[in-house]
Motif scaffolding. Structure first.
Motif, short mmCIF file in Angstrom:
data_model
loop_
_atom_site.label_atom_id
_atom_site.label_comp_id
_atom_site.label_asym_id
_atom_site.label_seq_id
_atom_site.Cartn_x
_atom_site.Cartn_y
_atom_site.Cartn_z
N VAL A 81 0.84 -1.19 0.00
CA VAL A 81 0.00 0.00 0.00
C VAL A 81 0.88 1.25 0.00
CG1 VAL A 81 -1.98 -1.09 1.16
CG2 VAL A 81 -0.13 -0.11 2.53
N SER A 82 0.25 2.38 -0.33
CA SER A 82 0.93 3.67 -0.26
C SER A 82 0.92 4.17 1.18
CB SER A 82 0.23 4.67 -1.17
OG SER A 82 -1.08 4.94 -0.67
N GLY A 121 -5.61 5.83 30.09
CA GLY A 121 -4.95 4.68 30.69
C GLY A 121 -4.90 3.46 29.79
N LYS A 122 -5.13 3.63 28.50
CA LYS A 122 -5.08 2.52 27.55
C LYS A 122 -3.69 2.40 26.92
CE LYS A 122 -9.59 1.63 27.68
NZ LYS A 122 -10.17 0.34 28.13
N LYS A 123 -3.35 1.19 26.56
CA LYS A 123 -2.11 0.93 25.82
C LYS A 123 -2.50 0.64 24.37
CE LYS A 123 0.15 -1.27 29.81
NZ LYS A 123 -1.02 -1.35 30.72
N VAL A 124 -1.83 1.29 23.43
CA VAL A 124 -2.15 1.15 22.01
C VAL A 124 -0.98 0.48 21.30
CG1 VAL A 124 -2.90 2.30 19.90
CG2 VAL A 124 -3.57 3.23 22.12
N MET A 125 -1.31 -0.53 20.49
CA MET A 125 -0.27 -1.32 19.81
C MET A 125 -0.59 -1.43 18.33
SD MET A 125 0.95 -5.20 20.67
CE MET A 125 1.58 -4.62 22.25
N LEU A 126 0.45 -1.34 17.52
CA LEU A 126 0.34 -1.55 16.08
C LEU A 126 1.15 -2.79 15.71
CD1 LEU A 126 -0.34 -0.75 13.12
CD2 LEU A 126 1.67 0.74 13.17
N ILE A 127 0.50 -3.78 15.09
CA ILE A 127 1.18 -4.99 14.62
C ILE A 127 1.05 -5.03 13.11
CG2 ILE A 127 1.24 -7.50 14.68
CD1 ILE A 127 0.10 -7.42 17.47
N VAL A 128 2.17 -5.09 12.43
CA VAL A 128 2.18 -5.17 10.96
C VAL A 128 2.73 -6.53 10.57
CG1 VAL A 128 2.93 -4.12 8.81
CG2 VAL A 128 2.52 -2.68 10.82
N ASP A 129 1.88 -7.37 9.98
CA ASP A 129 2.32 -8.66 9.47
C ASP A 129 2.66 -8.51 7.98
OD1 ASP A 129 2.98 -11.31 9.45
OD2 ASP A 129 0.95 -12.08 9.72
N GLU A 130 3.48 -9.40 7.46
CA GLU A 130 3.96 -9.31 6.07
C GLU A 130 4.65 -7.96 5.84
OE1 GLU A 130 3.92 -11.86 4.18
OE2 GLU A 130 2.53 -13.14 5.27
N ALA A 131 5.41 -7.50 6.84
CA ALA A 131 6.01 -6.17 6.77
C ALA A 131 7.10 -6.07 5.71
CB ALA A 131 6.58 -5.80 8.14
N GLN A 132 7.57 -7.21 5.20
CA GLN A 132 8.60 -7.15 4.15
C GLN A 132 8.08 -6.50 2.88
OE1 GLN A 132 7.09 -9.98 5.00
NE2 GLN A 132 6.18 -10.70 3.10
N ASN A 133 6.75 -6.42 2.72
CA ASN A 133 6.17 -5.81 1.52
C ASN A 133 6.03 -4.29 1.63
OD1 ASN A 133 5.82 -8.32 0.24
ND2 ASN A 133 3.87 -8.66 1.27
N GLY A 162 7.63 -10.32 9.60
CA GLY A 162 7.72 -10.53 8.16
C GLY A 162 8.71 -11.62 7.79
N GLN A 163 8.86 -11.81 6.52
CA GLN A 163 9.77 -12.81 5.98
C GLN A 163 11.19 -12.24 5.95
OE1 GLN A 163 7.88 -13.96 2.25
NE2 GLN A 163 5.90 -14.06 3.31
N PRO A 164 12.19 -13.07 5.70
CA PRO A 164 13.59 -12.61 5.82
C PRO A 164 13.94 -11.39 4.98
CG PRO A 164 13.53 -15.00 5.74
CD PRO A 164 12.13 -14.53 5.46
N GLU A 165 13.18 -11.15 3.91
CA GLU A 165 13.45 -9.95 3.11
C GLU A 165 13.33 -8.67 3.93
OE1 GLU A 165 11.62 -12.91 0.17
OE2 GLU A 165 11.45 -12.37 2.27
N LEU A 166 12.55 -8.74 5.02
CA LEU A 166 12.42 -7.56 5.88
C LEU A 166 13.77 -7.18 6.48
CD1 LEU A 166 10.73 -5.45 7.37
CD2 LEU A 166 10.21 -7.17 9.10
N ASN A 167 14.57 -8.17 6.86
CA ASN A 167 15.91 -7.88 7.39
C ASN A 167 16.77 -7.18 6.35
OD1 ASN A 167 15.73 -8.89 10.05
ND2 ASN A 167 15.95 -10.98 9.31
N ASP A 168 16.70 -7.69 5.09
CA ASP A 168 17.48 -7.07 4.02
C ASP A 168 17.07 -5.60 3.84
OD1 ASP A 168 18.61 -9.55 3.66
OD2 ASP A 168 17.24 -10.12 2.04
N LYS A 169 15.75 -5.36 3.91
CA LYS A 169 15.25 -4.00 3.73
C LYS A 169 15.69 -3.09 4.88
CE LYS A 169 11.54 -3.55 1.47
NZ LYS A 169 10.17 -3.55 0.93
N LEU A 170 15.60 -3.61 6.10
CA LEU A 170 15.95 -2.79 7.26
C LEU A 170 17.45 -2.47 7.29
CD1 LEU A 170 13.81 -4.51 10.05
CD2 LEU A 170 13.38 -2.31 8.94
#
Length: 487
Positions: A81-82, A121-133, A162-170
């Motif tokens: 996505v953009s 008093g709330k905790k907010v969390m963002l989880i991104v799966d497939e983050a290599q994309n 994400g998949q190992p490509e995420l490490n390459d990107k980071l």
């Protein structure tokens, strides 16, 4: 089904992620602990990577199930996505309808929401799966979101999986500022040989084995040899082995049944696959050979245990795989036509084996639709028939207006998937002319394909007629399952 024969209450080796079956190896327990640490420490990201089938999604679903009520979660799975679309996806998870907002308004709305939840008093969390994309621009935007803070604390906890490509990107120079904010980073490796046995026995126990030994001792080294300890490959091989034992009315799986399953899946041992892919990578690096997309089984393999060769794998004649391939020596017995708004957009030949239909990008038949679950259903083909089985999808499998759990497909059957349709075309007469030997294929599910007298359609339905809803009508129901904020 083989449940009655093996005295099980549930299918032990489903491909869909189910927290009930989670097996915590040492590595998986450590990854889960890292995710749990985000509840208490707000500074920095947590990065979890692993190959396809390593268990990332199951870990995430288990983690989400165990969260306290004061934690609000936005889970984003659609990552191609953009920047604007990504921010909109996050706000949708928090209950907003942000589709007319521009970027500045999106950021202001998100900032205000996070501060309000922190104050409450709330905790907010963002989880991104497939983050290599995620593109570098979107990842940079995620870094900016992590900087939203009060005078005392950061207000958004972030997990990227994400998949190992995420490490390459980071590791690229463009994202050095983001990497500096990473607090914990962990890579999920395949199971060891002892853990593979423990994993199999754990899933059987959860499914109701009661401690009975269903797989004989001599099968476990062979299962590890061919699966490499990759959980998804273990599931595929064990499930097929159970069906092979079911076909010969044996309530245990021995080497003979396991050999039959390996031959049916057309697999080679894991070490050979690794060597083949190393050779393919070298060949691709030299610029030689014809490129193609890797098969799902190739994508489950980590040639260096640090990354995969998704785009470099080349076709090898006779490649043994669980996913049907287009092979001149194995003529298609049938085909599926993927139709969108009355237009055929893809065609999938069916040979003996199975294909998974789902929204996930790694699915054998990917369908980009909110109506479709991540792993929606599977198509199982033998020489004598093809069956569709629902994989606990949110919106179900609909054929001719009826919702079905398992159904033997007939020529012309249409599987309704919102705006998409899968039309089944039987080509077995042409296969017989081509000389395919039907006896080489094992029996699948409840269909006794070897007994012509019982060769009838088997349909497992809820006996409740239900028109398959159109995609626009089901987006709300799908979002409630996949996108609703967890509080």
């Amino acid at each position: 089904m083989y449940l009655e024969l093996f005295k099980l209450n549930d299918l032990p080796f489903r491909l869909s992620p189910d927290p009930q079956f989670l097996f915590l190896s040492k590595n998986h327990a450590r990854a889960k602990a890292y995710m749990e640490s985000t509840i208490w420490f707000t500074d920095g990201f947590v990065i979890i990577t692993g190959d396809i089938g390593a268990g990332k999604t199951t870990l995430i679903e288990t983690f989400l199930r165990e969260l306290d009520k004061d934690v609000i979660v936005a889970q984003v799975n659609q990552t191609q996505v953009s920047v604007t679309e990504f921010l909109q996806s996050v706000l949708v998870q928090f209950g907003f309808q942000p589709f007319r907002m521009k970027k500045a308004e999106l950021m202001a709305t998100l900032n205000q929401y996070l501060i309000e939840q922190y104050t409450a008093g709330k905790k907010v969390m963002l989880i991104v799966d497939e983050a290599q994309n995620l593109s570098n621009r979107v990842l940079e935007e995620v870094r900016m979101l992590s900087g939203i803070e009060t005078t005392r604390d950061k207000v958004l906890r972030i997990i990227l999986a994400g998949q190992p490509e995420l490490n390459d990107k980071l590791d690229s120079p463009e994202l050095i500022q983001l990497v500096q904010r990473v607090r914990l980073r962990f890579h999920l490796t395949p199971l060891s040989a002892p853990d593979t046995r423990a994993y199999i026995e754990h899933r059987l126990q959860v499914a109701g084995s009661g401690g009975r030994q269903i797989f004989q001792d001599e099968t476990f080294p062979v299962i590890f040899q061919y699966s490499g300890g990759v959980p998804r490959l273990v599931n595929t091989l064990c499930d097929t082995a159970l069906m092979s034992a079911f076909a010969v009315d044996s309530d245990t799986v021995g080497l003979e049944e396991l050999k039959s399953a390996i031959e049916e899946l057309r697999w080679v041992d894991y070490a050979t696959r690794l060597q083949r892919l190393r050779n393919l990578r070298q060949q691709a690096a030299r610029g030689g050979g014809k490129r193609r997309h890797a098969t799902p089984q190739e994508e489950d393999i980590d040639p260096n245990q640090t990354g995969r060769l998704r785009s470099m794998a080349l076709h090898l004649p006779g490649q043994l795989t669980d996913t049907p391939l287009k092979d001149p020596e194995r003529p298609a017995l049938a085909k599926l036509l993927l139709i969108l708004d009355g237009r055929t957009v893809a065609e999938y030949p069916l040979v003996p084996g199975r294909l998974v239909v789902g929204r996930a990008s790694e699915s054998d038949i990917p369908v980009d639709s909110k109506f479709v679950s991540r792993n929606h259903c599977q198509i199982i083909t033998s020489a004598h028939g093809t069956m569709v089985e629902d994989l606990n999808s949110t919106n179900g499998v609909h054929i001719q207006g009826l919702r079905v759990r398992r159904h033997e497909l007939n020529d012309g059957d249409t599987i309704a998937l919102g705006r998409h349709d899968l039309v089944y075309v039987d080509l077995r007469h042409a296969a017989e002319i081509a000389g395919l030997d039907p006896s080489s294929t094992a029996v699948f599910e409840e269909v006794d394909f070897e007994d012509a007298a019982d060769d009838a359609a088997v349909e497992a339905t809820d006996n409740t007629p239900s028109n398959a809803p159109d995609e626009s009508a089901d987006e709300s129901s799908d979002e409630s399952a996949d996108n609703a904020p967890r509080r």
